[in-house]
Design a protein around this motif. Structure first.
Motif, PDB file in Angstrom:
ATOM      1  N   SER A 152       9.661  44.378  33.813  1.00  0.00           N
ATOM      2  CA  SER A 152      11.090  44.060  33.850  1.00  0.00           C
ATOM      3  C   SER A 152      11.803  44.582  32.602  1.00  0.00           C
ATOM      4  O   SER A 152      13.004  44.867  32.637  1.00  0.00           O
ATOM      5  CB  SER A 152      11.298  42.550  33.995  1.00  0.00           C
ATOM      6  OG  SER A 152      10.971  41.849  32.801  1.00  0.00           O
ATOM      7  N   ASP A 180      15.588  45.309  33.545  1.00  0.00           N
ATOM      8  CA  ASP A 180      16.031  44.200  34.384  1.00  0.00           C
ATOM      9  C   ASP A 180      16.047  42.868  33.640  1.00  0.00           C
ATOM     10  O   ASP A 180      16.593  41.891  34.143  1.00  0.00           O
ATOM     11  CB  ASP A 180      15.114  44.059  35.607  1.00  0.00           C
ATOM     12  CG  ASP A 180      15.351  45.138  36.641  1.00  0.00           C
ATOM     13  OD1 ASP A 180      16.497  45.614  36.739  1.00  0.00           O
ATOM     14  OD2 ASP A 180      14.391  45.518  37.339  1.00  0.00           O
ATOM     15  N   TYR A 203      11.141  52.564  41.075  1.00  0.00           N
ATOM     16  CA  TYR A 203      10.384  51.325  40.923  1.00  0.00           C
ATOM     17  C   TYR A 203      10.120  50.691  42.272  1.00  0.00           C
ATOM     18  O   TYR A 203      11.018  50.602  43.117  1.00  0.00           O
ATOM     19  CB  TYR A 203      11.195  50.369  40.039  1.00  0.00           C
ATOM     20  CG  TYR A 203      10.625  48.971  39.875  1.00  0.00           C
ATOM     21  CD1 TYR A 203       9.322  48.793  39.419  1.00  0.00           C
ATOM     22  CD2 TYR A 203      11.397  47.843  40.140  1.00  0.00           C
ATOM     23  CE1 TYR A 203       8.798  47.524  39.250  1.00  0.00           C
ATOM     24  CE2 TYR A 203      10.880  46.566  39.971  1.00  0.00           C
ATOM     25  CZ  TYR A 203       9.584  46.418  39.533  1.00  0.00           C
ATOM     26  OH  TYR A 203       9.071  45.157  39.363  1.00  0.00           O
ATOM     27  N   LYS A 207      18.608  53.393  34.939  1.00  0.00           N
ATOM     28  CA  LYS A 207      18.025  53.153  36.257  1.00  0.00           C
ATOM     29  C   LYS A 207      17.995  54.406  37.120  1.00  0.00           C
ATOM     30  O   LYS A 207      17.128  54.546  37.989  1.00  0.00           O
ATOM     31  CB  LYS A 207      18.794  52.027  36.962  1.00  0.00           C
ATOM     32  CG  LYS A 207      18.503  50.643  36.371  1.00  0.00           C
ATOM     33  CD  LYS A 207      19.177  49.570  37.166  1.00  0.00           C
ATOM     34  CE  LYS A 207      18.697  48.186  36.734  1.00  0.00           C
ATOM     35  NZ  LYS A 207      17.257  47.972  37.032  1.00  0.00           N
ATOM     36  N   CYS A 223      12.059  48.522  33.208  1.00  0.00           N
ATOM     37  CA  CYS A 223      13.096  48.868  34.188  1.00  0.00           C
ATOM     38  C   CYS A 223      14.463  48.318  33.836  1.00  0.00           C
ATOM     39  O   CYS A 223      15.395  48.391  34.644  1.00  0.00           O
ATOM     40  CB  CYS A 223      12.678  48.373  35.574  1.00  0.00           C
ATOM     41  SG  CYS A 223      11.161  49.137  36.181  1.00  0.00           S
ATOM     42  N   ILE A 231      14.598  56.065  36.768  1.00  0.00           N
ATOM     43  CA  ILE A 231      13.389  55.283  37.055  1.00  0.00           C
ATOM     44  C   ILE A 231      13.265  55.042  38.556  1.00  0.00           C
ATOM     45  O   ILE A 231      14.240  54.692  39.226  1.00  0.00           O
ATOM     46  CB  ILE A 231      13.426  53.928  36.319  1.00  0.00           C
ATOM     47  CG1 ILE A 231      13.452  54.143  34.800  1.00  0.00           C
ATOM     48  CG2 ILE A 231      12.221  53.064  36.700  1.00  0.00           C
ATOM     49  CD1 ILE A 231      13.620  52.853  34.005  1.00  0.00           C
TER      50      ILE A 231
END
Length: 467
Positions: free
Chosen positions: A296, A301, A332, A327, A299, A330
């Motif tokens: 997390s 988040d 995911y 983002k 990424c 990436i």
């Protein structure tokens, strides 16, 4: 044969999905494993056994009419607390979880029973009562769900891919616990995508293919033959690479003396890790060690990324960078992402949305974009799903769609958290080849999470283990 449940006639159905029965088929006492490729009808059969036995067109005979059946799947985690989070990242936001109960509040007096203590101890659930339900790892949640279900003392327990999210020690604990429960009279039906996961103590295997239930297999040599690895597949040509507008970076992700905690609970501390562009890493660790929390941060988040010394694509976190620029670089996929993923557009449009920048994701889809997305669906062997809706797919088919979405993005950093869970052996072997080819031609960085050493792609040369 001594069937516990016998299927006769030609039709089994649950909802809008129908299965055909061919040959002597049914569930044997002890452990029956139901195997078949993604989309073959395993979950449908499980629902027929657990919920649909009185449906009009089902032809089933139970050994005892009063037998109780329960089906357990990973998607049932919200039933523990009676709440449904709206998005995957919500569990990382402390203030959003102020009213989420801890396990002790959910379990109540049952936690003092000898049965609860016995089962949690057998499954290695330690110090779980004080944890908030949203902060449990996927492996801990699966164990807790199993304990909660076993307290109802069903006669038949249907388990849908029960090994998903369990580390090696957790799988051993699970198998030993299951064997003791079966010896005590519990009957288990285990739905498995990969025949290699069939336990050695299985009494029978019921094969499914393309919504057809085949004859039950009880011969030990035949069952062992089913458990052999899938052959290495031929890799079709990958779709063309798209040019990237993002500036080159030396470091994809780095964290120095990293710490994540919620209240008094420390997930990890003093963590140092650097992933350079082009490096391929395997990330491992026991259930509850903090892998999902670490991802997390990778990424972007988790709000605790701002209180840590983190670098993403050569830029320190919290220095005015755009979250969307991060983002966009990436790709995911994770079990949690799949659990919370909600979309009503066709599968091909879901893949198109993954190809686009985040801020332009939901504009009208063009024919050219659909054609490109279809190439990725074809590569994964799921082109027939292009026009269907996400909620209509099996768990394994959903995972393949989300993986196609990541691959079609062609990101600078691929973060694949247990991407093979819920997939059949053929798709696992194909995806390993695709991942190797993707990173070879693009120079992308890779973080690959798995509890199975044999799943790690050949391109991985770096390893990080959380204790």
């Amino acid at each position: 044969m001594d069937f516990l449940i016998e299927f006769t006639g030609t039709g089994l159905a649950y909802g809008r999905v129908a299965l055909e029965v061919k040959g002597p088929a049914g569930v044997m006492p002890g452990l029956t494993a139901v195997t078949g490729p993604n989309g073959s009808g395993k979950t449908t059969l499980g629902n027929v056994i657990a919920k649909g036995r009185h449906a009009f067109n089902n032809r089933m005979t139970f050994a005892r009419p009063e037998m109780t059946t329960v089906m357990l799947a990973f998607t049932d985690i919200h039933s523990l607390a009676g709440i449904d989070a709206e998005y995957a990242a919500q569990r990382h936001e402390a203030t959003m979880n102020d009213y989420v109960p801890d396990v002790a509040s959910i379990v109540g007096a049952k936690a003092r029973s000898e049965r609860w203590i016995e089962l949690t101890r057998a499954l290695g659930l330690k110090d779980v009562l004080t944890k908030k339900i949203n902060y449990l790892s996927s492996g801990e949640l699966r164990k807790l769900l199993l304990v909660n279900t076993l307290l109802t003392e069903p006669d038949i327990l249907v388990l849908d891919n029960p090994y998903i999210g369990l580390d090696a020690a957790g799988r051993r604990e699970f198998d030993l616990t299951l064997q003791r429960l079966i010896a005590g009279g519990l009957n288990v039906v285990m739905l498995l995508c990969d025949a290699q996961d069939v336990p050695e103590f299985a009494d029978a295997v019921l094969p499914l293919y393309n919504k057809v239930v085949g004859p039950v297999v009880t011969d030990r040599a035949a069952i062992e033959a089913m458990r052999r690895p899938a052959p290495e597949p031929q890799l079709p040509p990958l779709p063309p690479m798209r040019p990237s507008a993002a500036p080159e970076a030396e470091i994809a992700f780095a964290i120095t003396s990293g710490t994540v905690k919620y209240g008094e609970r420390v997930i990890f501390s003093g963590l140092d890790w650097t992933v350079r562009q082009g490096e391929c890493w395997a990330l491992s660790g026991r259930n509850g060690s903090g892998k999902s929390m670490l991802l997390s941060l990778v990424c972007a988040d988790n709000p605790q990324g701002y209180s840590n010394d983190i670098v993403l694509f050569d830029r320190r976190r919290g220095t005015g960078e755009s979250i969307w620029d991060i983002k966009d670089r990436i790709g995911y996929v994770s079990p949690e992402m799949q659990l919370y993923f909600r979309s009503t557009v066709p599968v091909v449009d879901i893949v198109v949305q993954g190809m686009r920048p985040f801020l332009g994701r939901y504009r009208a889809v063009t024919e050219a974009e659909q054609a490109e997305a279809l190439q990725w669906l074809t590569l994964l062997g799921i082109a027939p799903l292009a026009g269907r809706r996400f909620g209509e797919l099996s768990t394994g088919e959903q995972r393949l769609v989300l993986v196609a979405r990541v691959l079609a993005r062609q990101p600078d950093l691929m973060v694949l958290d247990e991407p093979f869970h819920g997939l059949d052996a053929e798709h696992k072997a194909l995806l390993r080849r695709i991942i190797d080819e993707m990173v070879s031609r693009s120079g992308a960085a890779l973080i690959f999470v798995t509890h199975y050493e044999e799943e790690v792609p050949k391109c991985v040369t770096h390893f990080k283990k959380l204790s």
